[in-house]
Scaffold this active site. Structure first.
Site, PDB file in Angstrom:
ATOM      1  N   ASP A 106     -10.316  44.230 -17.175  1.00 26.28           N
ATOM      2  CA  ASP A 106      -9.899  43.147 -17.553  1.00 26.28           C
ATOM      3  C   ASP A 106     -11.112  42.258 -17.983  1.00 26.28           C
ATOM      4  OD1 ASP A 106      -8.828  40.421 -17.633  1.00 26.28           O
ATOM      5  OD2 ASP A 106      -7.153  41.024 -16.224  1.00 26.28           O
ATOM      6  N   HIS A 107     -11.145  42.013 -19.428  1.00 24.89           N
ATOM      7  CA  HIS A 107     -12.156  41.295 -19.747  1.00 24.89           C
ATOM      8  C   HIS A 107     -12.434  39.853 -19.503  1.00 24.89           C
ATOM      9  CE1 HIS A 107      -9.419  39.907 -22.831  1.00 24.89           C
ATOM     10  NE2 HIS A 107      -9.985  38.961 -23.018  1.00 24.89           N
ATOM     11  N   HIS A 139      -4.749  39.110 -16.495  1.00 23.54           N
ATOM     12  CA  HIS A 139      -5.933  37.936 -16.708  1.00 23.54           C
ATOM     13  C   HIS A 139      -5.548  36.860 -15.566  1.00 23.54           C
ATOM     14  CE1 HIS A 139      -6.847  40.093 -20.092  1.00 23.54           C
ATOM     15  NE2 HIS A 139      -6.274  39.424 -20.977  1.00 23.54           N
TER      16      HIS A 139
END
Length: 502
Positions: free
Chosen positions: A190-191, A253
């Site tokens: 998950d960036h 996110h």
């Protein structure tokens, strides 16, 4: 070498070991926009060894030279030496369900090991659509590509989001991944967790004596998490119609960022310590009942309006969108965390497209002082203290507090104390993908998502998705360029609060 002479001698001591990054979906948008630029920046920072190679694979017909040309095109402002590194990149075209594809891939990887000295070390990066994860994982297991070639080499696999569409599909995908790989080989990315402000939350809380004692229900009134985008659905209508804002943003996110902010102090700042505490925070979120969803969740779609000076159409008028679609482009919800630290402190979340500003932030609003010794007139410009973590685009932290206005009267108003990464450090802030790719190659899973985190996040979101299956569940609309529907405002107004304007 960096373009900034001030960075000379400041290269990080974190350096990837010899390895091959195998990218599935190598002809796709994610590879050209995120993965290749991140690899180039790691090369520029001298964090990749000479014994490194990238092997791309996809259905698109290309040969090695075509792929290398595409890699160079993806990074037009590359530093010197990038073209030499790209000369060692390879490409395999083929279908992911075909044995021949993986036979050829094994041959190419063996050649790379011999030519580049990568010693059988592999990081398989699944940058395809999630529907193909199952096929690729099982094929890698079937072909024996899930096991290290040598006793002292490694094999890891990186999975992009979304990880499933609900709890059931996430568990099915886990079964497929675990049929070929052990949990410690799987790196679910998950960036947002690679962004500096998210990581700095740990430093802010656990390296400073004056923040952590205030980080609780005794001092914090409420928390707001905002993930706002100015863009519409664009060319992603096909994907977005099957996802929506809850699956696309909240399940991954938002809940990841929230868990970092709400977690208890870990005993150690390693993968086990951090992820254990994140899971505990997610488990403490109060489970939904059908009536809870109706009272605490607002879904909406953008209508026509003006964004960034341009007139834009409504979501249902976008190309590829069903004119009767109930897919949400905006969602707002109120979460409660039932533990000693956060009991009674609401966490308000909102995310949406076609909003006025691209911004992601977490805002902690503190309780008002018990008594103000100033007149109403002198304190009319004063609000409760707030701590705002800016995750993007301008990463940093803002503290709002009261101060006296210069002059003869004792007027007090809000002032801001601002910390910006760009202004405070010599080093350029690493891109999230840059950090996470290096972590995967080094073998540090701290900023990746564990299987129990995935399940817990879906257990929070599944009741909402189930409630939305009811045709009578309302879907509001909001004007493009505004901050969302009035129903979302009412969500806070009934508690005597309001959304902040980022």
């Amino acid at each position: 070498m960096s373009d900034n002479p001030l960075l000379e001698g400041l290269d990080s001591d974190r350096r990837a070991p010899p390895c091959v990054l195998v990218v599935y979906g190598a002809s796709g948008d994610l590879t050209s926009r995120k993965i290749l630029p991140a690899i180039e920046r790691l090369h520029r920072r001298r964090q990749l060894p000479g014994a490194f190679a990238l092997v791309g694979t996809a259905r698109t017909e290309m040969d090695d030279e075509d792929f290398r040309a595409a890699c160079l095109k993806s990074v037009p402002d590359a530093a010197p030496g990038w073209d030499e590194m790209v000369k060692g990149f390879r490409y395999v075209a083929g279908d992911y369900t075909a044995t021949e594809t993986f036979d050829r891939l094994k041959e190419v990887l063996a050649e790379v090991d011999e030519q580049r000295g990568t010693h059988g070390n592999r990081v398989h990066y699944l940058a395809t659509v999630p529907a193909l994860f199952d096929d690729i994982a099982r094929a890698l297991g079937r072909e024996g590509m899930n096991e290290p070639r040598f006793e002292d080499s490694f094999v890891r696999v990186v999975c992009e989001k979304p990880y499933g569409r609900d709890l059931g599909s996430a568990r099915d995908l886990d079964d497929a991944m675990h049929s070929a790989f052990s949990e410690d080989q799987i790196y679910r990315i998950d960036h947002y967790l690679g962004k500096e402000t998210v990581q700095n939350t740990l430093a802010l809380r656990f390296a400073n004596t004056f923040f952590e004692p205030l980080w609780s229900r005794q001092h914090i009134d409420h928390v707001q998490v905002t993930v706002a985008e100015t863009v519409g659905v664009g060319s992603r209508a096909g994907f977005y119609e099957t996802a929506g804002a809850l699956r696309d943003i909240v399940q991954n996110h938002v809940l990841q960022v929230l868990s970092v902010c709400a977690m208890e102090p870990p005993a150690t700042l390693d993968a086990t310590g951090v992820r254990d505490e994140k899971v505990k925070a997610l488990r403490a979120i109060r489970p939904w009942t059908p009536s809870d969803v109706v009272d605490n969740v607002v879904r909406a779609q953008y209508d026509s309006g003006w964004t960034e000076g341009q007139q834009v159409k409504a979501y249902r008028s976008e190309q590829g969108v069903d004119p009767t679609s109930t897919t949400e482009t905006y969602v707002a919800l109120k979460l409660e965390i039932d533990n000693w630290r956060w009991a009674g402190v609401p966490f308000y979340v909102r995310t949406g497209k076609r909003l006025p500003k691209r911004v992601t932030e977490v805002a902690f609003t503190f309780k008002a002082v018990p008594h103000l010794p100033f007149t109403t007139r002198d304190s009319r410009g004063l609000s409760p203290n707030a701590l705002v973590l800016r995750i993007q685009p301008d990463e940093g932290i803002t503290l709002r507090f009261g101060a006296k206005v210069p002059g003869g009267s004792f007027e007090v108003r809000d002032v801001l104390m601002d910390f910006s990464y760009g202004a405070s450090f010599l080093q350029d802030t690493p891109d999230a993908y840059e950090r996470l790719l290096l972590d995967a190659m080094v073998g540090d899973p701290t900023l990746f998502i564990r299987t129990d985190e995935v399940e817990q996040a879906w257990q929070i979101c599944d009741p909402i998705l189930e409630a939305w299956q009811d045709p009578s569940y309302p879907i509001a609309t909001y004007e493009s360029g505004g901050w969302g529907p009035k129903e979302a405002d009412l969500l806070l107004q009934r508690d005597g609060r309001k959304w902040r304007t980022p």
